[in-house]
Design an enzyme around this catalytic site. Structure first.
Site, short mmCIF file in Angstrom:
data_model
loop_
_atom_site.label_atom_id
_atom_site.label_comp_id
_atom_site.label_asym_id
_atom_site.label_seq_id
_atom_site.Cartn_x
_atom_site.Cartn_y
_atom_site.Cartn_z
N THR A 52 -35.28 3.19 10.74
CA THR A 52 -36.06 1.60 10.89
C THR A 52 -37.57 2.10 10.73
OG1 THR A 52 -36.36 1.90 13.25
CG2 THR A 52 -34.22 0.99 12.45
N TYR A 87 -39.60 7.10 27.90
CA TYR A 87 -38.65 6.21 27.03
C TYR A 87 -37.18 6.65 27.75
CZ TYR A 87 -35.61 4.87 23.18
OH TYR A 87 -34.49 4.38 22.57
N ASP A 96 -38.85 -13.67 24.51
CA ASP A 96 -39.40 -12.50 25.01
C ASP A 96 -38.90 -11.90 26.07
OD1 ASP A 96 -41.37 -10.47 26.29
OD2 ASP A 96 -43.13 -12.01 25.92
N LYS A 99 -34.02 4.28 29.40
CA LYS A 99 -32.77 4.31 28.88
C LYS A 99 -31.79 4.93 29.90
CE LYS A 99 -33.31 2.65 24.84
NZ LYS A 99 -32.79 1.17 24.52
#
Length: 236
Positions: free
Chosen positions: A179, A144, A54, A148
């Protein structure tokens, strides 16, 4: 660096791009492939060794590193994404903290644990999975994209610090992948298997960066122009 005969550790490898990286490494002749995942129970795939990991838990990361001291190629793939209305959302800070904990701090934790291992094994390489959102932030991906962008900055610093120990650092920038994460979205998507192969080919050629699809190439090509794409993205 050649993938053949290397010992590969892939984070976030239970599915998607991570699993594609693991399977491609095995197919290319890696001597061992560790697949890090939060819950390895029941995971079975030929040639892949599941390891409990994790990336948000420092103890878990250290335990995985202690178990896999023969690693020579680390793929920092683990990542999460959440959609939102924009940076003015009331949950922007909370969501940013969650995403940074995996997408940015996760890379730090894993890199700090494995860099000494790679040094002891002759240098090896890191592959850090980033995104076209590194350079192109839109409201629904604001948190997000920030995570990144931070990971990109970290990757560039890691490359410089790890060079003296012989560790090569490659950044992958890629747009939407076919995906589970993008299931139901009607948009151009890259095959994880094709991307993984492309990245390993780049690694073997000594590339510092792989831009895996046409969209990402286009975004990067505008960065130094008078009208970079992030000023006026096509869909806005």
């Amino acid at each position: 660096m050649n993938v053949r005969n290397s010992v590969v550790f892939v984070t976030g490898a239970n599915r998607g791009l991570g699993l594609a990286f693991a399977k491609a490494a095995h197919a290319l002749g890696a001597s061992k492939v560790y697949v890090g995942m939060r819950n390895p129970e029941g995971f079975e795939a030929p040639g892949l060794t599941p390891v409990k990991l994790d990336v948000t838990d420092e103890a878990s990361v250290k335990a995985a590193a202690a178990l896999c001291k023969d690693t020579t190629l680390l793929v920092n793939n683990a990542g999460i994404v959440s959609l939102m209305n924009g940076p003015l959302d009331s949950n922007m800070i909370e969501l940013s903290q969650t995403l940074m904990n995996t997408n940015y701090y996760g890379i730090i934790r894993v890199s700090q644990a494995f860099a000494p291992i790679l040094a002891a094994n002759g240098g090896g390489a890191f592959i850090n999975v980033l995104s076209d959102a590194t350079w192109l932030s839109v409201p629904m991906l604001a948190a997000y994209a920030a995570s990144k962008s931070a990971a990109w900055s970290l990757t560039n610093a890691l490359r410089l610090q790890l060079k003296p120990q012989g560790t090569h650092v490659l950044a992958l920038h890629v747009g939407f992948l076919d995906t589970d994460m993008t299931k139901g979205f009607d948009m151009p998507k890259s095959s994880p298997d094709v991307v993984a192969r492309k990245v390993y080919a780049g690694l073997e050629e000594g590339a510092l960066e792989v831009l895996a699809d046409e969209g990402t190439l286009q975004v990067k090509s505008t960065l130094s122009s008078a009208e970079p794409v992030y000023f006026n993205p096509p869909s806005f």
